[in-house]
Design a protein around this motif. Structure first.
Motif, PDB file in Angstrom:
ATOM      1  N   ALA A 134      35.167  26.014  38.499  1.00 14.91           N
ATOM      2  CA  ALA A 134      34.191  25.942  39.583  1.00 14.91           C
ATOM      3  C   ALA A 134      34.491  26.927  40.709  1.00 14.91           C
ATOM      4  CB  ALA A 134      34.139  24.517  40.141  1.00 14.91           C
ATOM      5  N   ASN A 135      35.765  27.145  41.005  1.00 14.32           N
ATOM      6  CA  ASN A 135      36.134  27.918  42.185  1.00 14.32           C
ATOM      7  C   ASN A 135      36.531  29.356  41.902  1.00 14.32           C
ATOM      8  OD1 ASN A 135      35.818  25.526  43.691  1.00 14.32           O
ATOM      9  ND2 ASN A 135      37.926  24.919  43.276  1.00 14.32           N
ATOM     10  N   LEU A 137      39.529  32.118  40.099  1.00 13.85           N
ATOM     11  CA  LEU A 137      40.985  32.220  40.198  1.00 13.85           C
ATOM     12  C   LEU A 137      41.451  32.494  41.616  1.00 13.85           C
ATOM     13  CD1 LEU A 137      43.752  32.270  38.909  1.00 13.85           C
ATOM     14  CD2 LEU A 137      43.373  34.663  38.264  1.00 13.85           C
ATOM     15  N   ALA A 138      40.801  33.432  42.313  1.00 11.00           N
ATOM     16  CA  ALA A 138      41.261  33.798  43.654  1.00 11.00           C
ATOM     17  C   ALA A 138      41.216  32.608  44.604  1.00 11.00           C
ATOM     18  CB  ALA A 138      40.419  34.954  44.190  1.00 11.00           C
ATOM     19  N   ALA A 139      40.073  31.913  44.648  1.00 10.04           N
ATOM     20  CA  ALA A 139      39.935  30.770  45.548  1.00 10.04           C
ATOM     21  C   ALA A 139      40.848  29.621  45.126  1.00 10.04           C
ATOM     22  CB  ALA A 139      38.482  30.306  45.591  1.00 10.04           C
ATOM     23  N   SER A 140      40.971  29.376  43.812  1.00  9.27           N
ATOM     24  CA  SER A 140      41.818  28.294  43.327  1.00  9.27           C
ATOM     25  C   SER A 140      43.269  28.543  43.700  1.00  9.27           C
ATOM     26  CB  SER A 140      41.685  28.148  41.810  1.00  9.27           C
ATOM     27  OG  SER A 140      40.384  27.754  41.448  1.00  9.27           O
ATOM     28  N   LEU A 141      43.695  29.786  43.579  1.00 11.01           N
ATOM     29  CA  LEU A 141      45.085  30.117  43.899  1.00 11.01           C
ATOM     30  C   LEU A 141      45.356  29.902  45.383  1.00 11.01           C
ATOM     31  CD1 LEU A 141      47.533  31.158  42.338  1.00 11.01           C
ATOM     32  CD2 LEU A 141      46.890  33.473  42.992  1.00 11.01           C
ATOM     33  N   ARG A 142      44.446  30.368  46.219  1.00 13.53           N
ATOM     34  CA  ARG A 142      44.644  30.195  47.661  1.00 13.53           C
ATOM     35  C   ARG A 142      44.639  28.714  48.040  1.00 13.53           C
ATOM     36  NH1 ARG A 142      40.707  34.592  47.777  1.00 13.53           N
ATOM     37  NH2 ARG A 142      41.753  36.568  48.235  1.00 13.53           N
ATOM     38  N   ARG A 143      43.694  27.951  47.484  1.00 14.86           N
ATOM     39  CA  ARG A 143      43.614  26.528  47.815  1.00 14.86           C
ATOM     40  C   ARG A 143      44.844  25.776  47.310  1.00 14.86           C
ATOM     41  NH1 ARG A 143      37.287  24.902  46.496  1.00 14.86           N
ATOM     42  NH2 ARG A 143      36.327  26.396  47.927  1.00 14.86           N
ATOM     43  N   PHE A 144      45.328  26.181  46.160  1.00 19.58           N
ATOM     44  CA  PHE A 144      46.492  25.506  45.593  1.00 19.58           C
ATOM     45  C   PHE A 144      47.719  25.717  46.466  1.00 19.58           C
ATOM     46  CE2 PHE A 144      49.865  25.282  42.174  1.00 19.58           C
ATOM     47  CZ  PHE A 144      49.838  23.897  42.104  1.00 19.58           C
ATOM     48  N   VAL A 164      39.926  39.472  40.347  1.00 17.18           N
ATOM     49  CA  VAL A 164      40.630  38.689  39.329  1.00 17.18           C
ATOM     50  C   VAL A 164      39.737  37.612  38.716  1.00 17.18           C
ATOM     51  CG1 VAL A 164      42.849  39.099  40.435  1.00 17.18           C
ATOM     52  CG2 VAL A 164      41.542  37.049  41.019  1.00 17.18           C
ATOM     53  N   ASP A 165      38.525  37.437  39.261  1.00 17.38           N
ATOM     54  CA  ASP A 165      37.649  36.375  38.764  1.00 17.38           C
ATOM     55  C   ASP A 165      36.851  36.788  37.533  1.00 17.38           C
ATOM     56  OD1 ASP A 165      38.470  34.636  40.730  1.00 17.38           O
ATOM     57  OD2 ASP A 165      36.849  35.168  42.112  1.00 17.38           O
ATOM     58  N   ARG A 166      36.881  38.065  37.170  1.00 18.61           N
ATOM     59  CA  ARG A 166      36.108  38.542  36.028  1.00 18.61           C
ATOM     60  C   ARG A 166      36.939  38.690  34.762  1.00 18.61           C
ATOM     61  NH1 ARG A 166      34.312  43.537  36.355  1.00 18.61           N
ATOM     62  NH2 ARG A 166      32.635  43.173  34.840  1.00 18.61           N
ATOM     63  N   ILE A 167      38.227  38.378  34.858  1.00 20.72           N
ATOM     64  CA  ILE A 167      39.064  38.510  33.674  1.00 20.72           C
ATOM     65  C   ILE A 167      38.850  37.315  32.757  1.00 20.72           C
ATOM     66  CG2 ILE A 167      40.779  39.870  34.920  1.00 20.72           C
ATOM     67  CD1 ILE A 167      42.524  37.408  35.055  1.00 20.72           C
ATOM     68  N   GLN A 168      39.406  37.401  31.570  1.00 17.60           N
ATOM     69  CA  GLN A 168      39.245  36.363  30.560  1.00 17.60           C
ATOM     70  C   GLN A 168      39.661  34.991  31.117  1.00 17.60           C
ATOM     71  OE1 GLN A 168      41.293  37.484  27.037  1.00 17.60           O
ATOM     72  NE2 GLN A 168      40.825  35.612  25.916  1.00 17.60           N
ATOM     73  N   PRO A 169      38.833  33.956  30.931  1.00 17.96           N
ATOM     74  CA  PRO A 169      39.159  32.629  31.490  1.00 17.96           C
ATOM     75  C   PRO A 169      40.520  32.106  31.046  1.00 17.96           C
ATOM     76  CG  PRO A 169      36.885  32.672  30.731  1.00 17.96           C
ATOM     77  CD  PRO A 169      37.501  33.966  30.295  1.00 17.96           C
ATOM     78  N   GLU A 170      40.909  32.391  29.796  1.00 22.10           N
ATOM     79  CA  GLU A 170      42.205  31.913  29.318  1.00 22.10           C
ATOM     80  C   GLU A 170      43.350  32.550  30.109  1.00 22.10           C
ATOM     81  OE1 GLU A 170      39.767  32.945  27.463  1.00 22.10           O
ATOM     82  OE2 GLU A 170      39.189  31.170  26.292  1.00 22.10           O
ATOM     83  N   VAL A 171      43.178  33.813  30.491  1.00 21.14           N
ATOM     84  CA  VAL A 171      44.214  34.480  31.279  1.00 21.14           C
ATOM     85  C   VAL A 171      44.256  33.901  32.696  1.00 21.14           C
ATOM     86  CG1 VAL A 171      45.038  36.696  32.160  1.00 21.14           C
ATOM     87  CG2 VAL A 171      43.962  36.574  29.912  1.00 21.14           C
ATOM     88  N   GLN A 172      43.091  33.652  33.276  1.00 24.00           N
ATOM     89  CA  GLN A 172      43.050  33.017  34.592  1.00 24.00           C
ATOM     90  C   GLN A 172      43.793  31.684  34.568  1.00 24.00           C
ATOM     91  OE1 GLN A 172      39.282  32.875  36.700  1.00 24.00           O
ATOM     92  NE2 GLN A 172      38.407  34.457  35.394  1.00 24.00           N
ATOM     93  N   ARG A 173      43.542  30.893  33.533  1.00 22.66           N
ATOM     94  CA  ARG A 173      44.188  29.588  33.431  1.00 22.66           C
ATOM     95  C   ARG A 173      45.699  29.743  33.297  1.00 22.66           C
ATOM     96  NH1 ARG A 173      41.791  28.034  29.209  1.00 22.66           N
ATOM     97  NH2 ARG A 173      39.932  27.355  30.319  1.00 22.66           N
ATOM     98  N   ALA A 174      46.129  30.719  32.495  1.00 21.33           N
ATOM     99  CA  ALA A 174      47.565  30.929  32.305  1.00 21.33           C
ATOM    100  C   ALA A 174      48.235  31.327  33.619  1.00 21.33           C
ATOM    101  CB  ALA A 174      47.800  32.000  31.241  1.00 21.33           C
ATOM    102  N   ILE A 175      47.606  32.216  34.382  1.00 19.73           N
ATOM    103  CA  ILE A 175      48.172  32.649  35.656  1.00 19.73           C
ATOM    104  C   ILE A 175      48.294  31.478  36.620  1.00 19.73           C
ATOM    105  CG2 ILE A 175      47.747  34.047  37.705  1.00 19.73           C
ATOM    106  CD1 ILE A 175      48.771  35.677  35.391  1.00 19.73           C
ATOM    107  N   LEU A 176      47.237  30.674  36.714  1.00 19.85           N
ATOM    108  CA  LEU A 176      47.284  29.532  37.622  1.00 19.85           C
ATOM    109  C   LEU A 176      48.358  28.538  37.202  1.00 19.85           C
ATOM    110  CD1 LEU A 176      46.070  28.175  40.089  1.00 19.85           C
ATOM    111  CD2 LEU A 176      44.408  27.062  38.588  1.00 19.85           C
ATOM    112  N   ARG A 177      48.528  28.330  35.906  1.00 26.59           N
ATOM    113  CA  ARG A 177      49.546  27.384  35.439  1.00 26.59           C
ATOM    114  C   ARG A 177      50.958  27.920  35.698  1.00 26.59           C
ATOM    115  NH1 ARG A 177      45.827  24.590  36.132  1.00 26.59           N
ATOM    116  NH2 ARG A 177      44.615  23.522  34.529  1.00 26.59           N
TER     117      ARG A 177
END
Length: 306
Positions: A134-135, A137-144, A164-177
């Motif tokens: 929903a948010n 990667l950039a916003a999720s990372l800052r909020r986290f 960073v929000d246009r990259i592959q969703p799986e990569v976004q998820r991996a970075i956030l994790r």
């Protein structure tokens, strides 16, 4: 190679449904330069490693689901029991009247319950970060990082540059994790007062940096992480997430804290999984799994905060 400018060459490529690898090595004999060339079919190897990558991805997904379930249980059940215990103590204190010994004992128990409640709220938040889909990667990372600071009292900063929000969703998820696990480690072990998270995208790929000003990692623990990474929690799980996209991760630890750096190569707007990153002519590309993707530097001189 014949001129001696390069000593070795490796080319991995795909032809139809098959994968091949050509290697060349330079040597001299009786004053003359020679090159020996080997060509092999590595289809089975590439297929096996693709299977391993798929299994790793599924295991990491299961791990993520389990962490979310644990976070929900901590928040919805365990935390409520602690609140109920605190209310019960209030009734005990009221019934005891002015007995100072009882009041002191109740105060100690209440303090422990309050600390346990704060710890559970913090861990449940760290286990279940904001909604990435929903948010973004950039916003999720800052909020986290902001939520982490509010719950732990550490001064946290997050800096994101590049799209960073246009990259592959799986990569976004991996970075956030990876950031999630790194902050869990800081909270539990680092005894830090500051932590910074930096994510930068450039034409080569994603560059992640998480650093703190804590006590660093013990040498015995650092040596343990130098072993081949396996799926699981902590640093091995972080490294596994980065490695599945052909990335690398390094850890520098010293008296000024610890710094984790990760890099994930990008091609266009997506990340190419390591097992499919076969090159073109004249590129030197290693087949996946050859070099270690994780390097641990126990006495790193990196500045911990910046």
């Amino acid at each position: 190679m014949l001129s001696g400018q390069r000593r070795e060459f490796r080319l991995s490529y795909r032809c139809g449904d098959s994968f091949f690898q050509m290697t060349a090595a330079w040597f001299t004999h009786e004053g003359a330069a020679h090159v020996v060339v080997a060509h092999e079919d590595v289809t089975e190897l590439a297929s096996a490693r693709q299977d391993v990558r798929d299994i790793a991805g599924r295991l990491l997904s299961l791990q993520e689901d389990e962490r979310q379930r644990i976070a929900a249980d901590l928040h919805d059940s365990t935390a409520q029991h602690i609140v109920a215990a605190g209310l019960g103590l209030m009734r005990v204190q009221a019934a005891a009247g002015d007995h100072q010994n009882v009041e002191r004992a109740v105060a100690k128990v209440r303090s422990s319950l309050d600390e346990a409640h704060r710890e559970i709220r913090t861990l449940s938040y760290l286990l279940f970060p904001p909604n990435l889909r929903a948010n973004g990667l950039a916003a999720s990372l800052r909020r986290f990082v902001e939520g982490f600071s509010e719950r732990t009292g550490l001064k946290g900063t997050a800096r994101v540059t590049g799209d960073v929000d246009r990259i592959q969703p799986e990569v976004q998820r991996a970075i956030l994790r990876v950031v999630q696990e790194a902050l869990v480690n800081v909270h539990r072990h680092a005894e830090a007062s500051k932590v910074s998270v930096s994510l930068r995208r450039d034409p080569a790929g994603l560059h992640l940096r998480v650093s703190d000003d804590g006590k660093g990692m013990p040498r015995k623990r650092t040596k343990a992480t130098a072993a081949p990474a396996s799926l699981g929690v902590g640093i091995p799980g972080m490294e596994a997430r980065i490695r599945q996209f052909g990335g690398t991760m390094t850890i520098a630890s010293g008296v000024r804290g610890a710094t984790i750096r990760a890099f994930v190569p990008l091609h266009g707007d997506t990340a190419v999984p390591h097992l499919l990153a076969f090159g073109t002519e004249h590129d030197r590309i290693e087949l996946p799994g050859s070099p270690p993707n994780l390097r641990v530097l126990p006495d790193g001189n990196d500045s911990s905060i910046g």
